[in-house]
Structure formats: C-alpha cells, structure tokens
Design an enzyme around this catalytic site. Structure first.
Site, PDB file in Angstrom:
ATOM      1  N   ASP A 308       1.047  -1.290   0.180  1.00 47.55           N
ATOM      2  CA  ASP A 308      -0.169  -0.381  -0.416  1.00 47.55           C
ATOM      3  C   ASP A 308       0.438   1.114   0.079  1.00 47.55           C
ATOM      4  O   ASP A 308       0.306   2.270  -0.227  1.00 47.55           O
ATOM      5  CB  ASP A 308      -1.258  -0.054   1.372  1.00 47.55           C
ATOM      6  N   TYR A 394      -9.867  -1.042   2.772  1.00 47.98           N
ATOM      7  CA  TYR A 394      -9.146  -0.123   3.911  1.00 47.98           C
ATOM      8  C   TYR A 394      -8.821   0.700   4.846  1.00 47.98           C
ATOM      9  O   TYR A 394      -8.959   1.428   3.679  1.00 47.98           O
ATOM     10  CB  TYR A 394      -7.587  -1.753   3.600  1.00 47.98           C
ATOM     11  N   HIS A 446      -1.416  -8.510   7.309  1.00 53.46           N
ATOM     12  CA  HIS A 446      -0.927  -6.599   7.313  1.00 53.46           C
ATOM     13  C   HIS A 446       0.741  -6.221   8.045  1.00 53.46           C
ATOM     14  O   HIS A 446       0.303  -6.397   9.539  1.00 53.46           O
ATOM     15  CB  HIS A 446      -1.979  -6.110   8.053  1.00 53.46           C
ATOM     16  N   ASP A 453      15.618   5.810  11.380  1.00 52.10           N
ATOM     17  CA  ASP A 453      17.235   6.134  11.499  1.00 52.10           C
ATOM     18  C   ASP A 453      17.846   6.927  12.614  1.00 52.10           C
ATOM     19  O   ASP A 453      16.984   7.997  13.600  1.00 52.10           O
ATOM     20  CB  ASP A 453      17.424   7.246  10.557  1.00 52.10           C
ATOM     21  N   TYR A 584      19.537  -4.016   0.140  1.00 56.52           N
ATOM     22  CA  TYR A 584      20.521  -3.343   0.901  1.00 56.52           C
ATOM     23  C   TYR A 584      21.688  -3.707   2.115  1.00 56.52           C
ATOM     24  O   TYR A 584      23.184  -4.379   2.049  1.00 56.52           O
ATOM     25  CB  TYR A 584      20.085  -2.713   2.183  1.00 56.52           C
TER      26      TYR A 584
HETATM   27 CO    CO Z   1      -7.459  -6.970   7.498  1.00 60.51          CO
END
Ligand code: CO
Length: 647
Positions: A308, A394, A446, A453, A584
C-alpha cells in the site's frame, strides 16, 4: 469517475515558500517543477504523474543547515508514459531551474494513479467479454457494478511483460449509496494493461449473489443505541504544543512533520531538551512500506499482496480529518499537496492531526508510614501526530505518540472492510472463515516495515539484542529461580536479522557507546516489539520475493542516503522483487558503532471473524521506543501534579 477526477483538480492554495530543506513542497513548487520538466520535451503526450515531492537533501546538509541560508531545492517527479510503456524518475532543481536527473525505470513502475483507474474503467466497459461475464451473473443495470482496482503484483502471462498491469474485481450495488462489498461478483476478475488496453478475463464460475445487506452508515442501520452522553475535551488555556511551519515543540520534545507519497507520515529530527542539553534521538522515522499477503489460494485472493505504500501511494490516500470525529480536542492540522496525473497539485486540507491526549496516570506512590502520607500522582499525557489513509476497502490510521517520560510509541489502527468471497451453504474453511450469511473472508496479513534512522546523542550508534534466560540451580542460584538479562551486540547486517521472541522477553537496544550516563553506562533507547509474526508465504513465492522486508522483525543497516525503501519505494509497483531492504542488507556490512538505521517489521495476521462485518472495529499493532539509561533518572519527576491531586 471522470467527473470525480475533475472535482479533484481544485486549484492549489498558495503555501508559504520553504525556509528549511525538509519543508514539504508547496503547490506552487509542484507547478514550477512540472513546467521545467515538460519544457525539456522528454515526456510524451500520454505521460502522467504519479507523485511529486521535495527530495531530501543529504543528512549532513540538513543537520548543518543554517537558518536563512540557501540550498539546492530539488523536487522529485515520478510518473509513467503510456506510449513508451515505461515509468520515469525526474529530479528537478527549482534553484537552478533545470532537470538535474532523469531516468527511465527498467524494473518496476511508478505508483498507481487515479489516471490508471480511469483508464481501467474505460477499457473494461468497452470489453465485450467483461460485459458478457457481468451479464452472465444476472446483472442488467451495469451502472450498479462497482469495479475495484487492485495492484496486480505482476502482469498476467498473456499481457505484455512491460504492461501497466492492474487487476480488477467487482461488486454490485443494490442502490448507489449502499455497501457494495456485501455483493461480490464471485469468480470474476480481469487483468488489464492500462497502456495497451489489452484485457485477460478470468471467470471461475457463477455463484448466487448474497442477499443480506451489510449497511453500516448511521442513516442506514436499523437503530442507534442510546445512553452515550457527550465527552467533551476542553483545554481552556489552549494546547501545550507550539507549531512553527512544520516544526512541532511540545514539552521537551521537538521534531518536524511531513507527508511522503510512499511512506505517509514522516517525522524528522526528533530531539529532546534534557535540562538545556539538546539531545537528538532519531534523524528520521517513518513507515517505509507495507504488504498485505493473502493466505487463501482462491483465484479471487491468492494473488493479492498489496504494497500500500509503494504501489498505491499511501500518502496520497490521506483523509481530510475532522475535529470531533477523527481526533478530539484542541487540534492543529497540517495540510498536504498531492501531485495529480495531469501535473496539477491537489490541496489536501487537514491531512495530519496534532493534538494532546490525557493518558491516565504517569506515576503514583502512596506511603502512609511517612510524614508525607498523601499520594503523589502525576497525570500522563501524550502528544499525538496522526494520519488516516483509505486504500480501497481498508483504512489504516498511523499514530505517533510522545510521552512526558521520554517514551515514543507507534500505533497502527486497522479498520474498514475485509476482503470477501461468496460461499454456498455457508461453507467454512480455515483459509477463509465464514463471517456472514454466504460471505467468507480470506485469512491475510498486514505487515508494516518502519524505518528508524537513529541519531542517539550523535550518529554513531550500535544495536544490542537483549533476552532473558533462566539459570541452572547451583551455589550461585540457591533458590533455583534465578534468571538474567543477556545482551549481545549485533555486529553485521546478517547478524541483525532477527525475530521477536516473547518467551525470552526479547527486545533490542540502540546505544551510543561514546556517550555515558551518570552511572558510566552507554545511553540507550530500547525497541520493545509486540508479538508479531513475519510473512507466512515461503521465501521463493512472488509475495516473499517482492516483500523481502517481511522475512524478519528486525533489520539493521548502516545509513546510506539512497537506502530509504523497504521494497521499491515509488517504483514498487510491478517490480520483480529482490530489491529494497533485503537487497541493501545482502551487502552484510558492519553495523557496529556507526550511523545505524533500524528497520522494524510488525503486523497483524488477520483471521476474520463475524464481528469484522460489515465494518471492522479497529485492530491495533505497534511498538514502543523507551529510554533505557538515556536519562539519569525518571525524567518525569518534574511534571507538576494537577490541581485536584495537590490539595
Ligand atoms: Co485485515
């Protein structure tokens, strides 16, 4: 939809000119950058924009910035050219009035834009096979069909390899104002190349349409309960925070707020004023990306693994928040500017909410055996920075909390509509539990990855893993009950790929070994995770290849200016994978006593329940950053008691 897109194109409100390298783009700056890029003639007529935002200058420039001085203001413009079938990445210097860098992207495409949705609708409603498949389901009034756009992950094999691929599913309205998620067009989906217009229809067979409505709007539910009396939050003297541009000051905290297309809410340069000592804690803190892999192998769901952030530009989906609904109290809102496909900015008022919340007690002690027998109680309160995004079915709310005792907490609120399948005879399964009459909902995760950082009293930090182990009985353990906390320094990127382990009270501590507290110990902050699984899809699946960050709960990398993305950042869409954080960290660099970046992957494994229907009550996920030896003692001793406690 086209009308909707026109409505979105409201004129940009003039924002004030930036005075700091981390100030977000104004609408005018976006207009200027687009004009400079277009003047070069690089973009064809079918090019559109997916995102535009201020590119962050290198960290040393930002930290060394003197107010009033100038810097090279760079706007990053990202978009896609339909003619060419390729996305572009442009960096435009407003200071020099030129395009400083321009690249056509080879793997991955710019985030999905409203233009893609409009293109997809036009393509599908001209496609006879699609229309026939819809009519086969007994639907005559096509205007009642809602087509739901989904990121495809990868193009269907029958579409061009460089397709601007979208995956469409559909739902049926009974009337235009209802909750169409109650009526999925089961078995039907379409793969669309929004560039070439090619379509592949999948029809897995017709199932009867569920008949139970699933209304949740206040004017459409049967009745509303009674007895809830008002709760009003009043701060007669105003809030305790100050805002200057994008800088927030509250109690001893200071930080900057902005919004990015992929990451949504970004906080910069989080500092704490420790009795006159200006102490940096985090240089930058934000969600980097997230993925929602589905565990139900059904042809309607098994392919789903939406990023997302990078694919859908979560930051563009920020709601305009309303006082009394989304947040309560004395609110300060920050607006945002979003670059639309046509190159015009869209002003999003109230995209970020800032307010204070009472949070119960901060600390308390009563001791009747002293001459001071009255309880000492302090009220806790927290400063809340929040945003709520809507992505199709959502909602995600992202909340950063700052407390009076030096604690920082992140909370994600998950709500909205769960994904659904039609089932016959209320068939239940452990991959798609039945949640309503004829409606099952697929199991899914999810998974969020936050990039932290740290700049804990300076750039050179290290990370330790702490866990508790029981000790064997013996002379040193006469009760047989001893246990101890064991710390191990995480030396390299591969050593620092770790999972949560609540049974061992496992957590991680970020320290600065060059700065000691008054006990001679390194100052630190601990990352306290919640119990949170990693991705269940195996490592060789497309889902896991593209979502490498979801393999571990903890990663540590040395700071590199371009390493901001858990996945592919603004080019996550249709990227083949093996990029971002996992790539990375494959360098396996040292992460000891250097400028470290901590990445925390966490989330919710959602086994849907009847109570999630027809709208899901908020489910929570998050983590806490807590000072451990950062201060010499309880830093909230100086919080005054409220009047009521001090009589
Ligand atoms: Co859900």
């Amino acid at each position: 939809m086209e009308q909707q897109a026109e409505d979105m194109a409201v004129a940009a409100e003039p924002g004030s000119a930036p005075t700091h390298p981390l100030d977000p783009c104004t609408g005018d700056e976006l207009v200027q950058a687009v004009a400079i890029l277009r003047d070069t003639g690089r973009l064809g007529e079918k090019a559109f924009f997916s995102a535009g935002y201020a590119a962050e200058p290198p960290k040393d420039l930002v930290l060394g910035f003197e107010p009033g001085s100038s810097w090279d203001r760079i706007v990053r413009l990202v978009g896609h050219d339909r003619e060419r079938g390729q996305s572009f990445d442009a960096r435009v210097s407003l200071t020099e009035g030129r395009v400083a860098a321009f690249t056509w992207i080879e793997d991955g495409q710019a985030s999905v834009a409203a233009d893609d949705y409009i293109a997809m609708l036009k393509i599908l409603w001209r496609n006879e096979e699609w229309i026939a498949a819809v009519k086969k389901r007994g639907i005559e009034d096509l205007s009642l069909v809602h087509i739901e756009p989904w990121v495809a992950g990868a193009p269907h094999p029958d579409l061009p390899a460089n397709a601007r691929a979208m995956h469409a599913i559909a739902f049926l309205h009974a009337d235009r104002a209802d909750n169409y998620y109650a009526r999925p067009l089961e078995g039907l989906s379409a793969h669309v190349d929004c560039d070439s217009g090619q379509v592949v229809i999948e029809d897995h067979g017709v199932l009867p349409m569920p008949t139970d409505p699933a209304e949740y709007a206040a004017d459409r539910v049967d009745r509303l309960r009674e007895g809830l009396k008002p709760i009003e939050i009043t701060q007669p003297e105003g809030p305790s925070f100050e805002v200057e541009g994008n800088v927030v000051r509250w109690q001893k905290w200071q930080f900057r707020v902005s919004m990015q297309p992929t990451e949504g809410l970004v906080l910069h340069d989080i500092r704490y004023d420790d009795d006159g000592r200006d102490r940096p804690i985090l240089y930058r803190a934000a969600l980097s990306d997230m993925v929602v892999p589905y565990g139900d192998p059904s042809p309607m769901h098994g392919w789903k693994h939406a990023f997302d952030g990078g694919e859908a530009a979560l930051g563009h989906a920020a709601n305009s928040l309303v006082n009394g609904c989304d947040c309560l109290g004395e609110i300060h809102y920050f607006d945002n500017f979003v670059l639309q496909g046509n190159g015009e900015p869209r002003h999003v008022p109230n995209a970020i909410c800032l307010h204070e919340e009472d949070f119960g007690i901060l600390w308390k002690h009563t001791n009747v055996f002293t001459q001071h027998p009255k309880p000492e109680v302090r009220r806790s309160r927290r400063l809340v920075v929040s945003t709520i995004v809507t992505l199709g079915n959502y909602e995600y709310g992202f909340y950063w909390y700052f407390y009076l005792d030096g604690t920082i907490q992140v909370e994600i609120k998950l709500t909205g509509m769960v994904g659904v399948s039609v089932v016959e005879n209320n068939a239940d399964s452990d991959m798609a539990p039945i949640i309503a009459e004829s409606i099952a909902s697929p199991i899914h995760q999810h998974i969020f990855c936050f990039r932290l950082d740290f700049n804990l009293d300076g750039p050179n930090n290290s990370v330790y893993e702490l866990e508790v182990e029981p000790l064997p009985p013996g002379a040193d353990n006469p009760y047989g009950s001893a246990f101890r906390s064991v710390a191990s320094r995480l030396g390299t990127e591969s050593e620092a790929q770790r999972e949560v382990n609540p049974a061992r009270a496992r957590h991680w501590r970020v320290v600065n070994d060059g700065v000691k507290n008054h006990l001679g110990k390194s100052v630190g902050y601990k990352l306290l995770p919640q119990g949170s699984s990693t991705m269940y899809a195996p490592e060789d699946s497309l889902h896991a290849q593209r979502g490498g960050f979801a393999r571990h709960n903890l990663w540590v990398t040395p700071y590199a200016p371009d390493e901001l993305d858990a996945a592919g950042g603004v080019f996550t869409n249709l990227h083949s994978g093996a990029n971002g954080l996992a790539a990375y960290a494959a360098a396996n660099r040292s992460v000891e006593d250097t400028d470290v970046v901590v990445w925390h992957t966490l989330g919710v494994t959602h086994v849907p329940r009847p109570e999630d229907w027809p709208v899901m009550p908020v489910e929570y996920a998050g983590f806490t950053l807590m000072p451990t030896g950062f201060f010499d003692r309880n830093p909230s001793l100086d919080v005054p008691p409220t009047k009521a406690c001090h009589t």
